[in-house]
Design an enzyme around this catalytic site. Structure first.
Site, short mmCIF file in Angstrom:
data_model
loop_
_atom_site.label_atom_id
_atom_site.label_comp_id
_atom_site.label_asym_id
_atom_site.label_seq_id
_atom_site.Cartn_x
_atom_site.Cartn_y
_atom_site.Cartn_z
N ASN A 106 -24.77 27.21 -8.66
CA ASN A 106 -25.13 27.75 -7.34
C ASN A 106 -24.12 28.73 -6.78
OD1 ASN A 106 -25.89 24.48 -7.24
ND2 ASN A 106 -27.57 25.93 -7.03
N VAL A 113 -22.66 32.40 -2.76
CA VAL A 113 -23.09 31.00 -2.72
C VAL A 113 -24.59 30.93 -2.45
CG1 VAL A 113 -22.82 28.81 -1.50
CG2 VAL A 113 -20.83 30.29 -1.84
N CYS A 114 -25.29 30.15 -3.26
CA CYS A 114 -26.72 29.94 -3.08
C CYS A 114 -26.92 28.59 -2.40
CB CYS A 114 -27.44 29.97 -4.42
SG CYS A 114 -29.22 29.81 -4.26
N LEU A 115 -27.12 28.65 -1.09
CA LEU A 115 -27.35 27.44 -0.29
C LEU A 115 -28.46 27.79 0.68
CD1 LEU A 115 -26.28 24.56 0.36
CD2 LEU A 115 -24.69 25.63 1.95
N ARG A 119 -29.60 31.01 4.01
CA ARG A 119 -30.62 32.04 3.84
C ARG A 119 -31.85 31.68 4.66
NH1 ARG A 119 -30.23 30.74 -1.88
NH2 ARG A 119 -32.40 30.29 -1.58
#
Length: 185
Positions: A106, A113-115, A119
């Site tokens: 992630n 950062v993919c959270l 988003r």
């Protein structure tokens, strides 16, 4: 009635002097700055997280959070993330990047950062505390279903033991494939 007008006139003069540099001016805080101050003063961090303000306590809009997970694949590593909070906070999520290069499904190699709460799931009722707990959760339970680093996600899904080996190699300062990871343990 005349006294009232003199008071108003005096206030107007003081405001003009302050704007010309003739007096001490007090910067009015925006609603976003007030909310950010409240969020930071009410932080309830896990014991394995710390917060620091590299630009000093006067700049609350830029700070760093270090996470040292006490279990999971990233146990005993130290991962520092930079937070940048815009003037329209909380109507816009803070920008978060991971300063520590990490092999993680992630987090890409540039630190993005993919959270989901950073988003599409961000709502103004969420707080800095919520974001920090979300980051903490990524290090204790990485999510291979919503990856930024697709290779790491594939390894996690297909071979968790190999994923653990790669994470340990990266954390102790080594190569995973062609990519070198500095020591963070």
């Amino acid at each position: 009635m005349i006294g009232f007008f003199k008071v108003k006139e005096k206030q107007r003069e003081q405001a003009q002097n302050a704007s010309r540099g003739g007096g001490a001016s007090v910067k009015k805080q925006s609603a976003g700055e007030l909310r950010l101050h409240k969020d930071i003063s009410e932080l309830n961090l896990p014991s394995s997280c710390t917060i620091s303000f590299p630009n000093g306590k006067d700049d609350l809009t830029n700070f760093e959070v270090s996470i040292k997970p006490d279990d999971g694949y990233y146990h005993n590593g130290t991962f520092t993330s930079c937070f940048s909070v815009s003037s329209v906070y909380p109507h816009e999520a803070p920008k978060v990047t991971c300063k520590t290069k990490v092999y993680h499904p992630n987090i890409d190699l540039e630190g993005n950062v993919c959270l989901n709460i950073l988003r599409e799931d961000w709502k103004p009722v969420l707080s800095i505390n919520t974001v920090i707990y979300g980051l903490f959760h990524l290090f204790t339970e990485p999510n291979s279903e919503d990856p930024l680093n697709h290779d790491a996600a594939q390894v996690l899904r297909d071979n968790p033991k190999l994923f653990e080996t790669y994470v340990r190699r990266a954390m102790t300062g080594g190569y995973v494939g062609q990519t070198f990871f500095p020591r963070c343990i």
